[in-house]
Design a protein around this motif. Sequence first.
Motif, PDB file in Angstrom:
ATOM      1  N   GLY A   1     -10.568   4.508  -3.202  1.00 57.90           N
ATOM      2  CA  GLY A   1     -10.167   4.131  -1.843  1.00 57.90           C
ATOM      3  C   GLY A   1      -9.542   5.279  -1.057  1.00 57.90           C
TER       4      GLY A   1
ATOM      5  N   ASN B   1     -17.544   3.843   1.121  1.00 56.31           N
ATOM      6  CA  ASN B   1     -16.464   3.528   0.180  1.00 56.31           C
ATOM      7  C   ASN B   1     -16.838   3.991  -1.229  1.00 56.31           C
TER       8      ASN B   1
ATOM      9  N   HIS C   1     -19.023   1.925   6.873  1.00 58.53           N
ATOM     10  CA  HIS C   1     -17.990   2.405   5.944  1.00 58.53           C
ATOM     11  C   HIS C   1     -18.680   3.114   4.793  1.00 58.53           C
TER      12      HIS C   1
ATOM     13  N   ASN D   1     -12.164   6.918   1.294  1.00 57.26           N
ATOM     14  CA  ASN D   1     -12.974   6.080   2.203  1.00 57.26           C
ATOM     15  C   ASN D   1     -13.159   6.758   3.566  1.00 57.26           C
TER      16      ASN D   1
ATOM     17  N   ASP E   1     -14.969   5.834   7.601  1.00 61.36           N
ATOM     18  CA  ASP E   1     -15.674   4.829   8.399  1.00 61.36           C
ATOM     19  C   ASP E   1     -15.894   5.337   9.828  1.00 61.36           C
TER      20      ASP E   1
ATOM     21  N   GLU F   1     -20.961   5.381  -4.600  1.00 61.37           N
ATOM     22  CA  GLU F   1     -20.347   4.933  -3.354  1.00 61.37           C
ATOM     23  C   GLU F   1     -21.107   3.739  -2.769  1.00 61.37           C
TER      24      GLU F   1
END
Lengths: 673, 102
Positions: free
Chosen positions: A525, A628, A626, A528, A530, A605
Amino acid sequence: MSPISSVGSFVLLLALALSGYSFLAGLVALLRPGSEGLGETSRRAGIAVFGAVALAAALLVTAAFQDDFSIAYILHHSNRELPIAYKFAVLWSGQEGSLLFWSLLLSAYGLVLRLRYRTDPKLFAHASVIIASVQVFFLLLLNFAAHPFAIVEGAIPPDGNGLNPLLQYPEMVIHPPMLYLGYVGFTIPFAFALAALVMRYPGEKWIQITRRWTMVTWGFLTVGIFLGAHWAYNVLGWGGYWGWDPVENASLMPWLTGTAFLHSVMMQEKRGMLKVWNMWLIFATFLLSIFGTFLTRSGVVSSVHAFAQSSIGTWFVVFMALTFAVCVFFFVMNRSHLKSEHKLESLVSRESSFLFNNLLLIVACFTVLWGTLFPILSEWVQGTKVTVGAPFFNRVNIPVALLLLLLTAVGPLLAWRNTSLDSLKRNFLWPAIGAVTVAVLMIAFGVRPWKDASYFYSLMTISLASLVAFTVASEFVRGGRVISSHTGQSLFAGIVQLGRRNTRRYGGYIVHFGVVLIVIGFAGGAFNQDQEKEMGFGDKMKLGPYTLICRSYTQDDNPNYGSESAIMDVEKDGRLIDTLYPERRVYHASNQPATMVANRSSFKEDLYLVYEGQNPDTGRPIIKAHLNPLVMWIWAGVWVMLIGTVLALIPNALPVRVAAAVRVEPVVVGAGD
Amino acid sequence: MIILACSVITLGALFYIFYAPRVIVTGVTKTRLAYLQERKEAVYENLRDLNFENQAGKFSAPDYQSLRASLEQEAGSILAEIARLENAAAEAATQSPKGGRF
């Protein structure tokens, strides 16, 4: 009044009467020696409760299938076009139905317990009475506060309001049952623990009897929590899986205390220690399960799970207070029965690692409880609701989780009673070298812990997770070598034998390995990314190594919902690798929207696309993307945890007997004996 | 029809609870002796685990000897109390009028 409503209401009343009889007759039978016949009728009444509650639940589901909108619950939670699988889910989609479901699961657990009473009739009779008292509470609620068969007043509408769109997702068919199996299941170890305390049950056999119940319950709760996380990730469309929502927290708290109990109870079994602690851990776990149901159902705190604002909160508060008072009363009366047989001999021992593990889990639980209740507490004190968010929970729980990981690595390698420095070196050298190597490799590949706190935590998490993985591996390899040296089998066959000979221990190690995978997923996390953009035909968006190209938009309509979706090409290094279809639905019956995320998931991912609707000013569709990393590791870790739990539930294939010159002579004790 | 269904359900439940054939199993009160037998098994299990872990190379020799000695001491105490309780039970049986006839 519809026949289903009439019969359903009657069987709920009957179930209450049977539960009341089971409780009172059982209590009298326990208090009056020689009343075995009465005790038997109490046991049978408890079994009959299952029949009555199961019939009530079946009638409610039947009403959903028959679109019987004269029943208010069906009107509010179903509609004619609802797909078949979700008609079953109607049972737990609203307050009244889910309380009926709670009651059904409790009666099912009670059924199994009462059928297995020959294991230890007296202990089971005590536990049966305690379970009957919990059952009485839920049936009182169902009959007088949250009636699932209440009738619609006035004209009956031609169609229902429909199931909440957020619940119309495959996982929601199994997430609530799993969670409830977990919540309700903790009633069984609680009942046995309280029974053992009430009757001053000598020894730890009650723990052995309840071990499987506790593990099964814990397994269900684990799966339920992560199914909820998976649902949140795929349906809520915010790119995350855990938001420290009060109802998520409500499920986490009993899981934390239940996990602590599963560990510390080993100290009681092995060394007769921590009896008071274990008793209160299981009491707390049960109370937190009830508290979780209270939070979910009463609407006292705002939540994405805000199912209802209702008056049943008072019932729960009274029940929790009564339960707590009963626990305190019997604890005060019989606390002399809970004296430890040994004391902690060293801080460097298996016992102390369990103790620290328990303390950390309790700190985490208290943090979650404090943060969850803070809006209510602040309103009482200041008159205004103050909500604490993810930063509060993360600030405390991430360091706690790192320490827990360290203990998960260290604990299994420590000896009971005491461990010397020499033994420590022997056990930790290679796992520690492995973990340091992982940390160095991460830095070499560009993770700079000094640049950002989240990178630091990520590096620490993955390094400690590696340490756990290496220690688990070393446990299997060392044990497998002993077996293979005795049997002449290969190392692999030795490891398999090892697992079969002590399923609880090695199943537990597999669960730890699952935890490793999950925390690695959490650590991802920190990286991450976005991006959000209004995208017309042919527009491009760059995110990480991917280029997203908007090809088209489509619309669809079916009897249950209308939908809009985008058609997005995904390119990497100039090559088309996939096409994704993020979607937004509007359900006709409720006129509520829902997001269907398009997710290209791999162990490296997730490329996660959300169709957010149209900009009201420009009319152009908005796409949020996103990236992630490592999310799939979380779901893989849950499967590994599940496999480990199932393995731990299997009886040992053979007793672990390694030839040893163990010579034990009776020693002379006390003069005059 | 509804009244008939409710009556059948109620009568079925009452018949099962109060009239269906039954075998009443009464449990015995657990004695200290039974508890000590359980403790003995637990300590023996701990000894077996210790030996297995020692063979797996987890302990230094002094650690192993010390841990084993303390477990053997614990097992010895339990065995002694078991022997004392069994002797006391045997003596009580011998002194009882029924036992006196033999």
